[in-house]
Design a protein around this motif. Sequence first.
Motif, mmCIF file in Angstrom:
data_model
loop_
_atom_site.group_PDB
_atom_site.id
_atom_site.type_symbol
_atom_site.label_atom_id
_atom_site.label_comp_id
_atom_site.label_asym_id
_atom_site.label_seq_id
_atom_site.Cartn_x
_atom_site.Cartn_y
_atom_site.Cartn_z
ATOM 1 N N ALA A 254 0.791 -1.269 0.074
ATOM 2 C CA ALA A 254 -0.079 0.109 0.101
ATOM 3 C C ALA A 254 0.780 1.355 0.133
ATOM 4 O O ALA A 254 0.368 2.268 -0.553
ATOM 5 N N LEU A 255 1.951 1.144 0.648
ATOM 6 C CA LEU A 255 2.977 2.429 0.631
ATOM 7 C C LEU A 255 3.816 2.574 -0.501
ATOM 8 O O LEU A 255 4.855 3.092 -0.615
ATOM 9 N N ASN A 256 3.613 1.540 -1.481
ATOM 10 C CA ASN A 256 4.398 1.397 -2.989
ATOM 11 C C ASN A 256 5.782 1.038 -2.376
ATOM 12 O O ASN A 256 6.817 1.407 -3.504
ATOM 13 N N GLU A 257 5.834 0.301 -1.245
ATOM 14 C CA GLU A 257 7.383 -0.301 -1.164
ATOM 15 C C GLU A 257 7.386 -1.585 -1.899
ATOM 16 O O GLU A 257 7.427 -2.667 -0.927
ATOM 17 N N ASP A 258 7.416 -1.716 -3.074
ATOM 18 C CA ASP A 258 7.174 -2.860 -3.895
ATOM 19 C C ASP A 258 8.507 -3.847 -3.654
ATOM 20 O O ASP A 258 8.246 -5.157 -3.578
ATOM 21 N N ALA A 259 9.603 -3.506 -3.573
ATOM 22 C CA ALA A 259 10.935 -4.132 -3.096
ATOM 23 C C ALA A 259 10.599 -5.043 -1.692
ATOM 24 O O ALA A 259 10.898 -6.344 -1.633
ATOM 25 N N ARG A 260 10.206 -4.118 -0.659
ATOM 26 C CA ARG A 260 9.773 -4.811 0.698
ATOM 27 C C ARG A 260 9.098 -5.671 0.631
ATOM 28 O O ARG A 260 8.896 -6.743 1.255
ATOM 29 N N ALA A 261 7.762 -5.281 -0.172
ATOM 30 C CA ALA A 261 6.353 -6.228 -0.220
ATOM 31 C C ALA A 261 7.110 -7.536 -0.823
ATOM 32 O O ALA A 261 6.594 -8.647 -0.113
ATOM 33 N N ARG A 262 7.628 -7.396 -1.891
ATOM 34 C CA ARG A 262 7.982 -8.734 -2.609
ATOM 35 C C ARG A 262 8.962 -9.707 -1.916
ATOM 36 O O ARG A 262 8.698 -10.756 -1.978
ATOM 37 N N GLU A 263 10.089 -9.023 -1.205
ATOM 38 C CA GLU A 263 10.562 -9.734 -0.293
ATOM 39 C C GLU A 263 10.008 -10.474 0.594
ATOM 40 O O GLU A 263 10.137 -11.699 0.939
ATOM 41 N N GLU A 264 8.861 -9.735 1.309
ATOM 42 C CA GLU A 264 7.968 -10.275 2.394
ATOM 43 C C GLU A 264 7.252 -11.395 1.877
ATOM 44 O O GLU A 264 7.022 -12.519 2.445
ATOM 45 N N PHE A 265 6.616 -11.170 0.826
ATOM 46 C CA PHE A 265 5.726 -12.079 0.144
ATOM 47 C C PHE A 265 6.350 -13.545 -0.172
ATOM 48 O O PHE A 265 6.030 -14.436 -0.053
ATOM 49 N N GLU A 266 7.326 -13.220 -0.821
ATOM 50 C CA GLU A 266 8.194 -14.311 -1.397
ATOM 51 C C GLU A 266 8.828 -15.306 -0.292
ATOM 52 O O GLU A 266 8.753 -16.210 -0.228
ATOM 53 N N SER A 267 9.439 -14.655 0.926
ATOM 54 C CA SER A 267 9.626 -15.416 2.090
ATOM 55 C C SER A 267 8.439 -16.075 2.639
ATOM 56 O O SER A 267 8.774 -17.252 3.218
ATOM 57 N N LEU A 268 7.357 -15.480 2.862
ATOM 58 C CA LEU A 268 6.096 -16.262 3.143
ATOM 59 C C LEU A 268 5.775 -17.538 2.440
ATOM 60 O O LEU A 268 5.445 -18.444 3.011
ATOM 61 N N ARG A 269 6.042 -17.238 0.949
ATOM 62 C CA ARG A 269 5.618 -18.270 0.300
ATOM 63 C C ARG A 269 6.560 -19.693 0.381
ATOM 64 O O ARG A 269 6.013 -20.807 0.240
ATOM 65 N N LYS A 270 7.604 -19.432 0.702
ATOM 66 C CA LYS A 270 8.649 -20.461 0.847
ATOM 67 C C LYS A 270 8.436 -21.186 2.397
ATOM 68 O O LYS A 270 8.780 -22.289 2.611
ATOM 69 N N LEU A 271 7.339 -20.580 3.156
ATOM 70 C CA LEU A 271 6.917 -21.400 4.329
ATOM 71 C C LEU A 271 5.924 -22.336 4.046
ATOM 72 O O LEU A 271 5.406 -23.050 5.135
ATOM 73 N N THR A 272 5.485 -22.467 3.010
ATOM 74 C CA THR A 272 4.241 -23.576 2.672
ATOM 75 C C THR A 272 3.093 -23.109 3.431
ATOM 76 O O THR A 272 2.727 -24.200 4.299
ATOM 77 N N PRO A 273 2.507 -21.943 3.311
ATOM 78 C CA PRO A 273 1.473 -21.745 3.913
ATOM 79 C C PRO A 273 0.299 -22.215 3.522
ATOM 80 O O PRO A 273 0.161 -23.165 2.334
ATOM 81 N N PRO A 274 -1.092 -22.226 4.026
ATOM 82 C CA PRO A 274 -2.317 -22.780 3.501
ATOM 83 C C PRO A 274 -2.469 -22.413 2.214
ATOM 84 O O PRO A 274 -2.114 -21.251 1.701
ATOM 85 N N PRO A 275 -3.466 -23.251 1.366
ATOM 86 C CA PRO A 275 -3.602 -22.692 0.030
ATOM 87 C C PRO A 275 -4.337 -21.304 -0.204
ATOM 88 O O PRO A 275 -3.810 -20.406 -1.199
ATOM 89 N N ALA A 276 -5.187 -21.045 0.671
ATOM 90 C CA ALA A 276 -5.718 -19.670 0.574
ATOM 91 C C ALA A 276 -4.709 -18.542 0.743
ATOM 92 O O ALA A 276 -4.799 -17.639 0.021
ATOM 93 N N VAL A 277 -3.825 -18.670 1.660
ATOM 94 C CA VAL A 277 -2.659 -17.691 1.915
ATOM 95 C C VAL A 277 -1.708 -17.722 0.534
ATOM 96 O O VAL A 277 -1.396 -16.596 0.000
ATOM 97 N N VAL A 278 -1.539 -18.562 -0.107
ATOM 98 C CA VAL A 278 -0.786 -18.845 -1.175
ATOM 99 C C VAL A 278 -1.237 -18.275 -2.344
ATOM 100 O O VAL A 278 -0.754 -17.658 -2.932
ATOM 101 N N GLY A 279 -2.787 -18.249 -2.660
ATOM 102 C CA GLY A 279 -3.564 -17.807 -3.458
ATOM 103 C C GLY A 279 -3.284 -16.135 -3.277
ATOM 104 O O GLY A 279 -3.282 -15.351 -4.440
ATOM 105 N N THR A 280 -3.350 -15.655 -2.049
ATOM 106 C CA THR A 280 -3.366 -14.370 -1.936
ATOM 107 C C THR A 280 -2.188 -13.679 -2.229
ATOM 108 O O THR A 280 -1.787 -12.811 -2.715
ATOM 109 N N ILE A 281 -1.067 -14.622 -1.838
ATOM 110 C CA ILE A 281 0.228 -13.979 -1.981
ATOM 111 C C ILE A 281 0.586 -13.915 -3.446
ATOM 112 O O ILE A 281 1.117 -12.979 -3.865
ATOM 113 N N ASP A 282 0.274 -14.800 -4.206
ATOM 114 C CA ASP A 282 0.375 -14.873 -5.763
ATOM 115 C C ASP A 282 -0.211 -13.889 -6.461
ATOM 116 O O ASP A 282 0.255 -13.290 -7.112
ATOM 117 N N ARG A 283 -1.294 -13.214 -5.820
ATOM 118 C CA ARG A 283 -2.148 -12.258 -6.425
ATOM 119 C C ARG A 283 -1.251 -11.060 -6.242
ATOM 120 O O ARG A 283 -1.393 -10.073 -7.068
#
Length: 446
Positions: free
Chosen positions: A107-136
């Motif tokens: 939301a703050l347009n900090e895309d680099a930090r957002a991408r880093e956080e989303f990608e690190s979360l995805r590596k934790l193998t979260p539930p499918p609903a969370v994975v779908g949101t991260i990918d969007r």
Amino acid sequence: MDRLKLDVLRILRRPLAGLLASLPLTLLAAPPDEVKALMEAGKPAEAYALGKQFPEALGDPTFDFFFGVAAIEAGHAGEGVLALERYILQFPDNVSARLQLARGYFALNEDARAREEFESLRKLTPPPAVVGTIDRYLDAIRLRETRYTTSTGLYIEAGIGHDSNVNSGVASANISLQNLGPVVVGPGGTKISDTYTTLGAGGYISHPIAPGVALFGNAFGELKSNVKEANSVFDLGNYALSGGISALREKNLFRLGLNDGLITLGGDRHRHSVGGSLEWQHQVDKIQSVSVGAQYARLTYTGANSARNSDFSGLTAGYRRLFPHAWQPTLTVSLNAGQEDTLDSTRNDLGRNLYGGRAGVNFTPAAKWGVSVGYSYQHSKYQAADAILGVTREDRYEAIDAAVSYLFSRNVSLRAEALLAKNKSNVELFAFPRETIAFKVRYEFK
């Protein structure tokens, strides 16, 4: 982004309840409990306003969590990020909090930090609903980056289906025509059903040349091949190239493009089109947008169909609305009107005036699943009477379509689609029904 917000709120309901149940009773006193209650009631603005009344509670982990979520939802991402960063310092393994923090960065347009956080979360193998949101969100970041970096996309697709009328033939060989009376249509003119395969590919490129201004290019191709050799004359190819310039100014997007298209039939060139388009899109608010556009094309046919060579001009208008429901339904409505004027003034019976529209709804009933349903209507009235039949042709085409898609992985999606269509005409020779069903798999290079 409102669809992503709905995703996150839906995902967070259970984690929020679980987190609250695990906290000591001493931490459940107001204001954290009251802020949390307002969030669960779907009132982030009220939750944020309440939290602002208790600045002394900042630093309390429970308060920071709920206040941070409320602040981001209410449009105060800066305060929300600060609160969630404090919380995560003490609870770095809380996936829900980190997901919310990533949303705040976005939301703050900090895309680099957002991408880093989303990608690190995805590596934790979260539930499918969370994975779908991260990918969007990752896709949204990638799309937003097209404003200031060159971006490309490519996909390939294959499928198999069945068409009840591959040649758009009449349902019955026995028909009646004006001035001719009862006639019998030959085998090639009555409907023929067949199984078919499809193979397609497409891609795009966007290159920014100034803030909010970009050059773009798109390419698309699909070949539908009938299984029976006798029906290969009805194999249909559809290919298109387009390119132009787009300009984004606050809530307005302008696009000017040049288009080149080719339709093949039985492997031979059938129709070639060259033209241009102009489009304006306006974002009314967070859930609504409208658009208008204009198109022009020179249509060129081959062989005996060359008498149909014409100039096409048209106008379009559209409306899109997102509804705040857990399934994230989106309504899209469009209207169109156009005119085809034959280049041969002696064949106005092949020119036509047309108008129509489409209404469609798509929604997400579960993580990774998508459903769409639509209705289309097209009315065509030809400009002069047929020399033999002595009547001016008039058609009414109606179609209902539906599709179900499943995101198998970030790159692979599966899709089932169906179409039920009927063309009604005052000249029986051009009236036909059609039903199709297909199953497709797509791979997107991301």
